[in-house]
Design an enzyme around this catalytic site. Structure first.
Site, mmCIF file in Angstrom:
data_model
loop_
_atom_site.group_PDB
_atom_site.id
_atom_site.type_symbol
_atom_site.label_atom_id
_atom_site.label_comp_id
_atom_site.label_asym_id
_atom_site.label_seq_id
_atom_site.Cartn_x
_atom_site.Cartn_y
_atom_site.Cartn_z
ATOM 1 N N HIS A 1 0.873 -1.158 -0.104
ATOM 2 C CA HIS A 1 0.020 0.060 -0.026
ATOM 3 C C HIS A 1 0.825 1.297 0.172
ATOM 4 O O HIS A 1 0.157 2.536 -0.123
ATOM 5 C CB HIS A 1 -0.855 -0.232 1.156
ATOM 6 C CG HIS A 1 0.053 0.311 2.497
ATOM 7 N ND1 HIS A 1 0.861 -0.712 3.183
ATOM 8 C CD2 HIS A 1 -0.373 1.387 3.411
ATOM 9 C CE1 HIS A 1 1.030 -0.014 4.422
ATOM 10 N NE2 HIS A 1 0.606 1.249 4.120
HETATM 11 N N1 UDP Z 1 -3.572 -5.723 8.244
HETATM 12 C C1 UDP Z 1 -4.874 -6.235 8.700
HETATM 13 N N2 UDP Z 1 -5.572 -6.768 7.534
HETATM 14 C C2 UDP Z 1 -5.103 -6.550 6.218
HETATM 15 C C3 UDP Z 1 -3.880 -6.208 6.161
HETATM 16 C C4 UDP Z 1 -3.077 -5.871 7.390
HETATM 17 O O1 UDP Z 1 -5.172 -6.186 9.802
HETATM 18 O O2 UDP Z 1 -5.728 -6.744 5.374
HETATM 19 C C5 UDP Z 1 -2.819 -5.246 9.518
HETATM 20 C C6 UDP Z 1 -1.437 -5.772 9.781
HETATM 21 O O3 UDP Z 1 -1.301 -6.909 10.730
HETATM 22 C C7 UDP Z 1 -0.736 -4.597 10.574
HETATM 23 C C8 UDP Z 1 -1.437 -3.308 10.036
HETATM 24 O O4 UDP Z 1 -2.464 -3.798 9.412
HETATM 25 O O5 UDP Z 1 -0.970 -4.704 12.009
HETATM 26 C C9 UDP Z 1 -0.661 -2.588 9.223
HETATM 27 O O6 UDP Z 1 -1.053 -1.600 8.477
HETATM 28 P P1 UDP Z 1 -0.651 -0.799 7.437
HETATM 29 O O7 UDP Z 1 0.027 -1.957 6.463
HETATM 30 O O8 UDP Z 1 -1.717 -0.050 6.680
HETATM 31 O O9 UDP Z 1 0.360 0.035 8.031
HETATM 32 P P2 UDP Z 1 1.826 0.333 8.443
HETATM 33 O O10 UDP Z 1 2.245 -0.804 9.317
HETATM 34 O O11 UDP Z 1 2.627 0.223 7.030
HETATM 35 O O12 UDP Z 1 1.963 1.643 8.881
#
Ligand code: UDP
Length: 379
Positions: free
Chosen positions: A207
């Site tokens: 993403h």
């Molecule tokens: N996650 C979720 N469902 C999904 C994909 C990711 O619950 O379909 C969770 C994942 O386990 C993690 C969080 O979303 O805890 C990550 O969010 P994101 O990738 O949007 O943000 P980042 O961590 O990169 O800031």
């Protein structure tokens, strides 16, 4: 606990903040007051997580989701300032590196309210990332810097932050993963529902703008995932709304054929799927930490990482979308049994699962002796 009801304002705006602040909100109980900026307003990334993680009903800001970065930050600061003027919290807590994190920090600073930053000291050293700017500014403003790892603490010390502002707490991700992972029986039923076998599929999430905003990079990435799937290992891709929009905008929908594409899944479901994946492929920050608690290998599709601990401990490696990712995935899948056995014996570098209890103790200390910093006029 010496914290008065609703005295700690926890400001957040995105899925990863909901996930990682959940254990702290539980630990704070009635002392917490949850404010959601609406940076993520999509139900699949937000409301569902408030329910699933049993979080208190948030005070919601408006007019922020989907807006340009400056508008998001400006509008959130203005609305938070009104909220804090009407009902002043004893402390403000923010986590990570989002626009909501920065807005919460600026609003606390504008009203001289003590500020605690959860996950302080992460650095990608990639100044093209808005998240890096958010982290740097929030760490300047915060009265208490909760470093998740010794490396994060070292980064803060190297930047000259005063020692009394820094605490090594561990990362709250450890406790949220342990508490949210479904039972073995529920995980088995879930995998059955997807027609997947343990240790025999790849779970991918993408993403970040560096992967979704350039059509060539996105095409390369999807083409790597397709060639992994064509090699006989199913690839499950819960598709983030930003990536879905980019796929449509660039006319890449046919690049999804051959992949198991589903909408984003709930947290417990994601952990269950990650727990049994032969390999994770992701540009997510949170997944880089979760893989170390779940003992699963991860290829990080990013130029840089602010979480080198996952790489140094042997759980993760960076891979550029395209030939490099395809080759690394093939090699890791060929070697999966030995790799999974090895990872099962390595502790997570992100702490012992007691981070939120430590953070609550710091907040209690902050409420007793408010920190008077010299940055009150920054805004
Ligand atoms: N996650 C979720 N469902 C999904 C994909 C990711 O619950 O379909 C969770 C994942 O386990 C993690 C969080 O979303 O805890 C990550 O969010 P994101 O990738 O949007 O943000 P980042 O961590 O990169 O800031």
């Amino acid at each position: 606990m010496n914290l008065a009801p609703s005295s700690v304002a926890v400001v957040l705006g995105t899925r990863p903040e909901l996930v990682k602040l959940a254990p702290l909100l539980h630990e704070l109980g009635p002392a917490a007051r949850l404010v959601h900026t609406g940076q993520h307003s999509d139900e699949t990334l937000s409301g569902r997580f408030v329910d699933e993680l049993r979080l208190p009903a948030p005070e919601l800001l408006h007019g922020i989701g989907g807006r340009p970065r400056g508008t998001q930050i400006g509008r959130a600061v203005e609305q938070l300032d009104d909220l804090f003027a009407a009902d002043r919290p004893a402390a403000v807590v923010v986590q990570g590196d989002t626009n909501a994190t920065l807005a919460g920090a600026l609003a606390a600073n504008a009203r001289s309210i003590p500020l605690l930053h959860v996950e302080a000291g992460l650095r990608s050293h990639d100044r093209a990332m808005p998240e890096e700017h958010n982290r740097l500014v929030v760490d300047q403003l915060a009265d208490l810097l909760c470093a998740a790892t010794p490396e994060n603490r070292a980064a803060l010390r190297a930047e000259g932050h005063a020692e009394e502002r820094i605490s090594l707490t561990g990362n709250t991700v450890v406790e949220v993963v342990r508490r949210s992972l479904p039972s073995a029986a529920d995980r088995a039923a879930l995998l059955d529902g997807y027609g997947l076998r343990p240790d025999a599929y790849v779970l991918a999430t993408v993403h970040r703008p560096e992967n979704t905003d350039d059509p060539d990079t996105l095409r390369e990435l999807l083409s790597s995932l397709r060639s992994i799937a064509a090699g006989g290992t199913p690839v499950l891709l819960p598709l983030h709304p930003r990536t879905q929009a980019a796929v449509e905008r660039f006319g890449l929908s046919r690049m999804l054929t051959g992949l198991l594409v589903v909408p984003p899944v709930g947290y417990g479901e994601f952990l269950a799927l990650a727990r049994h994946a032969a390999l994770l492929v992701s540009d997510s920050g949170g997944v880089q930490e979760e893989c170390t608690v779940l003992g699963r290998p991860l290829l990080v599709v990013r130029r840089s990482t602010e979480r080198p601990e996952s790489v140094d401990a042997g759980f993760a490696a960076l891979a550029a979308p395209g030939a490099q990712l395809t080759a690394a995935a093939r090699a890791w899948l060929a070697d999966r049994q030995a790799r999974l056995e090895r990872l099962a014996g390595i502790p997570s570098p992100y702490g012992d699962g007691l981070a939120s209890a430590r953070i609550v103790r710091l907040l209690e200390g902050l409420a007793e002796r408010p920190v008077h910093h010299d940055l009150q006029r920054v805004v």
